[in-house]
Write an enzyme that holds these catalytic residues in place. Sequence first.
Site, PDB file in Angstrom:
ATOM      1  N   LEU A  35      25.082 113.977 128.549  1.00  0.00           N
ATOM      2  CA  LEU A  35      25.326 113.415 127.201  1.00  0.00           C
ATOM      3  C   LEU A  35      24.915 111.942 127.166  1.00  0.00           C
ATOM      4  CD1 LEU A  35      28.716 115.078 126.106  1.00  0.00           C
ATOM      5  CD2 LEU A  35      26.374 115.929 125.846  1.00  0.00           C
ATOM      6  N   THR A 117       5.834 119.460 130.329  1.00  0.00           N
ATOM      7  CA  THR A 117       5.089 119.070 129.130  1.00  0.00           C
ATOM      8  C   THR A 117       3.584 119.107 129.364  1.00  0.00           C
ATOM      9  OG1 THR A 117       4.632 117.146 127.735  1.00  0.00           O
ATOM     10  CG2 THR A 117       5.455 116.671 129.916  1.00  0.00           C
ATOM     11  N   ASP A 118       2.828 119.260 128.278  1.00  0.00           N
ATOM     12  CA  ASP A 118       1.361 119.197 128.396  1.00  0.00           C
ATOM     13  C   ASP A 118       0.875 117.777 128.670  1.00  0.00           C
ATOM     14  OD1 ASP A 118       1.905 118.114 125.887  1.00  0.00           O
ATOM     15  OD2 ASP A 118       0.472 119.369 124.797  1.00  0.00           O
ATOM     16  N   GLU A 119       1.770 116.787 128.505  1.00  0.00           N
ATOM     17  CA  GLU A 119       1.338 115.395 128.718  1.00  0.00           C
ATOM     18  C   GLU A 119       0.955 115.106 130.164  1.00  0.00           C
ATOM     19  OE1 GLU A 119       3.743 112.367 126.998  1.00  0.00           O
ATOM     20  OE2 GLU A 119       4.254 113.605 125.289  1.00  0.00           O
ATOM     21  N   TYR A 144       6.755 108.106 131.194  1.00  0.00           N
ATOM     22  CA  TYR A 144       7.370 109.425 130.947  1.00  0.00           C
ATOM     23  C   TYR A 144       6.522 110.540 131.546  1.00  0.00           C
ATOM     24  CZ  TYR A 144       8.209 113.834 128.525  1.00  0.00           C
ATOM     25  OH  TYR A 144       8.416 115.163 128.270  1.00  0.00           O
ATOM     26  N   LYS A 148       7.242 113.224 134.707  1.00  0.00           N
ATOM     27  CA  LYS A 148       7.250 114.687 134.536  1.00  0.00           C
ATOM     28  C   LYS A 148       6.222 115.319 135.484  1.00  0.00           C
ATOM     29  CE  LYS A 148       9.262 116.976 132.121  1.00  0.00           C
ATOM     30  NZ  LYS A 148      10.599 117.632 132.208  1.00  0.00           N
TER      31      LYS A 148
HETATM   32  P1  NAD Z   1      16.059 115.564 124.672  1.00  0.00           P
HETATM   33  O1  NAD Z   1      15.865 114.131 124.999  1.00  0.00           O
HETATM   34  O2  NAD Z   1      16.356 115.951 123.267  1.00  0.00           O
HETATM   35  O3  NAD Z   1      17.228 116.158 125.567  1.00  0.00           O
HETATM   36  C1  NAD Z   1      17.368 115.862 126.928  1.00  0.00           C
HETATM   37  C2  NAD Z   1      18.779 116.237 127.350  1.00  0.00           C
HETATM   38  O4  NAD Z   1      18.908 115.943 128.758  1.00  0.00           O
HETATM   39  C3  NAD Z   1      19.876 115.430 126.637  1.00  0.00           C
HETATM   40  O5  NAD Z   1      20.903 116.280 126.183  1.00  0.00           O
HETATM   41  C4  NAD Z   1      20.371 114.460 127.709  1.00  0.00           C
HETATM   42  O6  NAD Z   1      21.744 114.120 127.552  1.00  0.00           O
HETATM   43  C5  NAD Z   1      20.129 115.257 128.979  1.00  0.00           C
HETATM   44  N1  NAD Z   1      19.988 114.401 130.164  1.00  0.00           N
HETATM   45  C6  NAD Z   1      19.209 113.286 130.276  1.00  0.00           C
HETATM   46  N2  NAD Z   1      19.367 112.736 131.509  1.00  0.00           N
HETATM   47  C7  NAD Z   1      20.256 113.525 132.184  1.00  0.00           C
HETATM   48  C8  NAD Z   1      20.793 113.502 133.487  1.00  0.00           C
HETATM   49  N3  NAD Z   1      20.481 112.532 134.357  1.00  0.00           N
HETATM   50  N4  NAD Z   1      21.645 114.482 133.844  1.00  0.00           N
HETATM   51  C9  NAD Z   1      21.983 115.472 132.973  1.00  0.00           C
HETATM   52  N5  NAD Z   1      21.513 115.539 131.722  1.00  0.00           N
HETATM   53  C10 NAD Z   1      20.644 114.588 131.326  1.00  0.00           C
HETATM   54  O7  NAD Z   1      14.754 116.306 125.204  1.00  0.00           O
HETATM   55  P2  NAD Z   1      14.004 117.625 124.713  1.00  0.00           P
HETATM   56  O8  NAD Z   1      12.980 117.233 123.734  1.00  0.00           O
HETATM   57  O9  NAD Z   1      15.008 118.655 124.399  1.00  0.00           O
HETATM   58  O10 NAD Z   1      13.214 118.015 126.067  1.00  0.00           O
HETATM   59  C11 NAD Z   1      13.754 118.926 126.994  1.00  0.00           C
HETATM   60  C12 NAD Z   1      12.748 119.209 128.087  1.00  0.00           C
HETATM   61  O11 NAD Z   1      11.559 119.744 127.526  1.00  0.00           O
HETATM   62  C13 NAD Z   1      12.314 117.961 128.869  1.00  0.00           C
HETATM   63  O12 NAD Z   1      12.202 118.310 130.227  1.00  0.00           O
HETATM   64  C14 NAD Z   1      10.962 117.609 128.273  1.00  0.00           C
HETATM   65  O13 NAD Z   1      10.151 116.951 129.210  1.00  0.00           O
HETATM   66  C15 NAD Z   1      10.429 118.987 127.943  1.00  0.00           C
HETATM   67  N6  NAD Z   1       9.437 119.037 126.856  1.00  0.00           N
HETATM   68  C16 NAD Z   1       9.722 118.509 125.632  1.00  0.00           C
HETATM   69  C17 NAD Z   1       8.792 118.614 124.593  1.00  0.00           C
HETATM   70  C18 NAD Z   1       9.071 118.077 123.210  1.00  0.00           C
HETATM   71  O14 NAD Z   1       8.188 118.129 122.346  1.00  0.00           O
HETATM   72  N7  NAD Z   1      10.266 117.564 122.912  1.00  0.00           N
HETATM   73  C19 NAD Z   1       7.571 119.260 124.828  1.00  0.00           C
HETATM   74  C20 NAD Z   1       7.313 119.779 126.105  1.00  0.00           C
HETATM   75  C21 NAD Z   1       8.266 119.670 127.092  1.00  0.00           C
HETATM   76  O1  TDX Z   2       7.174 106.495 114.465  1.00  0.00           O
HETATM   77  C1  TDX Z   2       6.269 107.085 115.064  1.00  0.00           C
HETATM   78  N1  TDX Z   2       5.000 107.008 114.589  1.00  0.00           N
HETATM   79  C2  TDX Z   2       3.950 107.633 115.192  1.00  0.00           C
HETATM   80  O2  TDX Z   2       2.816 107.540 114.711  1.00  0.00           O
HETATM   81  C3  TDX Z   2       6.525 107.850 116.267  1.00  0.00           C
HETATM   82  C4  TDX Z   2       7.917 107.931 116.828  1.00  0.00           C
HETATM   83  C5  TDX Z   2       5.449 108.473 116.871  1.00  0.00           C
HETATM   84  N2  TDX Z   2       4.207 108.370 116.355  1.00  0.00           N
HETATM   85  C6  TDX Z   2       3.101 109.118 116.974  1.00  0.00           C
HETATM   86  C7  TDX Z   2       2.960 109.007 118.469  1.00  0.00           C
HETATM   87  C8  TDX Z   2       2.385 110.367 118.834  1.00  0.00           C
HETATM   88  O3  TDX Z   2       0.976 110.361 118.608  1.00  0.00           O
HETATM   89  O4  TDX Z   2       3.388 110.501 116.731  1.00  0.00           O
HETATM   90  C9  TDX Z   2       3.019 111.323 117.844  1.00  0.00           C
HETATM   91  C10 TDX Z   2       4.247 112.051 118.364  1.00  0.00           C
HETATM   92  O5  TDX Z   2       5.112 111.071 118.930  1.00  0.00           O
HETATM   93  P1  TDX Z   2       6.474 111.466 119.698  1.00  0.00           P
HETATM   94  O6  TDX Z   2       7.352 112.247 118.795  1.00  0.00           O
HETATM   95  O7  TDX Z   2       7.002 110.237 120.329  1.00  0.00           O
HETATM   96  O8  TDX Z   2       5.933 112.527 120.764  1.00  0.00           O
HETATM   97  P2  TDX Z   2       4.912 112.445 122.001  1.00  0.00           P
HETATM   98  O9  TDX Z   2       4.762 111.061 122.506  1.00  0.00           O
HETATM   99  O10 TDX Z   2       3.683 113.199 121.594  1.00  0.00           O
HETATM  100  O11 TDX Z   2       5.751 113.290 123.099  1.00  0.00           O
HETATM  101  C11 TDX Z   2       6.464 114.480 122.693  1.00  0.00           C
HETATM  102  O12 TDX Z   2       5.783 115.637 123.047  1.00  0.00           O
HETATM  103  C12 TDX Z   2       5.700 115.950 124.422  1.00  0.00           C
HETATM  104  C13 TDX Z   2       7.871 114.509 123.287  1.00  0.00           C
HETATM  105  O13 TDX Z   2       8.581 113.325 122.925  1.00  0.00           O
HETATM  106  C14 TDX Z   2       7.811 114.666 124.784  1.00  0.00           C
HETATM  107  O14 TDX Z   2       9.121 114.763 125.335  1.00  0.00           O
HETATM  108  C15 TDX Z   2       7.049 115.926 125.090  1.00  0.00           C
HETATM  109  O15 TDX Z   2       6.891 116.056 126.474  1.00  0.00           O
END
Ligand code: NAD
Ligand code: TDX
Length: 328
Positions: A35, A117-119, A144, A148
């Site tokens: 959390l 992630t694809d990043e 980040y 990953k």
């Molecule tokens: P998020 O930031 O919404 O959630 C992350 C969760 O992990 C939170 O609930 C946080 O409290 C918990 N957490 C963080 N550090 C912790 C720790 N040390 N111990 C225990 N819990 C911890 O992230 P999300 O967007 O739900 O991403 C989840 C996973 O999916 C990540 O591994 C991310 O790299 C991957 N991912 C996300 C996206 C995306 O678009 N959001 C895309 C591809 C992969």
């Molecule tokens: O205010 C904004 N304006 C803007 O132009 C923000 C917050 C982002 N952006 C741009 C940056 C990126 O090109 O939008 C795109 C998406 O940004 P984010 O939501 O920060 O995502 P990104 O950096 O692409 O990463 C996300 O996708 C892969 C997730 O946060 C990661 O956790 C996941 O692994």
Amino acid sequence: MRVLVTGGAGFIGANFVHWTRSNRPDVELTVLDALTYASDGSSLGDAAPLVRGDISDAALVDRLVGESDLVVHFAAETHNDNSLSDPSPFVQTNVVGTFTILEAVRRHGVRLHHVSTDEVYGDLELDDPERFSETTPYNPSSPYSSTKAASDLLVRAWVRSFGITATLSNCSNNYGPYQHVEKFIPRQITNVLDGGRPKLYGDGLNVRDWIHVDDHNSGVWAIIDKGRSGETYLIGADGEETNRAVVEAILRELGQPEDAYDLVRDRPGHDRRYAIDSTKLRTELGWVPEYPDFAAGLKATIAWYRENEAWWRPQKAATEAKYAKVGQ
Ligand code: NAD
Ligand code: TDX
């Protein structure tokens, strides 16, 4: 099956728990989540028992892994912009935390599914005909994505060196309910709902490949059910859009002129384009996305944020204050 879900109180993890409750009633879930700022636990609600703790706490992780048949590992620090202002929690959670989980699954002989992630593949030019596949070389850009990438490599090494049973998935950008307002789509929707303007980094022409969070999670389940240990599967739904097109669609849906946005300071090292080829997941495991229509999914997501202000309101002012400090 007893499943330990790390990060199950965050965006994708909480949606994973809700999806699993609806679609896999036979599965017993426990969530381990610290959390952090990224969750107050309200996304999870009472959908699964929550153990509040850190994935780097070896004794706690050992106990919880020992009581499970499978670990699905979502927990991470996830926001690129935060990783530029302070990379330290990214190294701790994404690298040391994943190492801690790997050692526990190794000791107990428990299967792991690692969510990534694809990043990790870096970025593509706008006109590159190629997309990322499972054989694309790793080339991460940000603190980040590099942490990953490090976590993925640890998982692969533990499979090869110690024979643990593990699968990996690398997914494109998710959208849907319960995503933190620091992220692109929720930030812009809530800016407009608040009477403000969307903020586009740079020229707004960066491309992201959007997938509905439920499609990500059905992909994770396809891999749990049918994936082969040691294998990586890319999850994507052919949802490429420029950031500008997404902002214009949000403005239109909320009844504003589609040019009512601001161009702001670019993100240092900003990846230009992500695009995923998910042929392996589709052909080997028979997965298909249920929400391939991004425009319809975005509309539903806008409606969710409109109807759930109580969920996002507490985070909004502090998030915008953080952005304002860096001119974004
Ligand atoms: P998020 O930031 O919404 O959630 C992350 C969760 O992990 C939170 O609930 C946080 O409290 C918990 N957490 C963080 N550090 C912790 C720790 N040390 N111990 C225990 N819990 C911890 O992230 P999300 O967007 O739900 O991403 C989840 C996973 O999916 C990540 O591994 C991310 O790299 C991957 N991912 C996300 C996206 C995306 O678009 N959001 C895309 C591809 C992969
Ligand atoms: O205010 C904004 N304006 C803007 O132009 C923000 C917050 C982002 N952006 C741009 C940056 C990126 O090109 O939008 C795109 C998406 O940004 P984010 O939501 O920060 O995502 P990104 O950096 O692409 O990463 C996300 O996708 C892969 C997730 O946060 C990661 O956790 C996941 O692994």
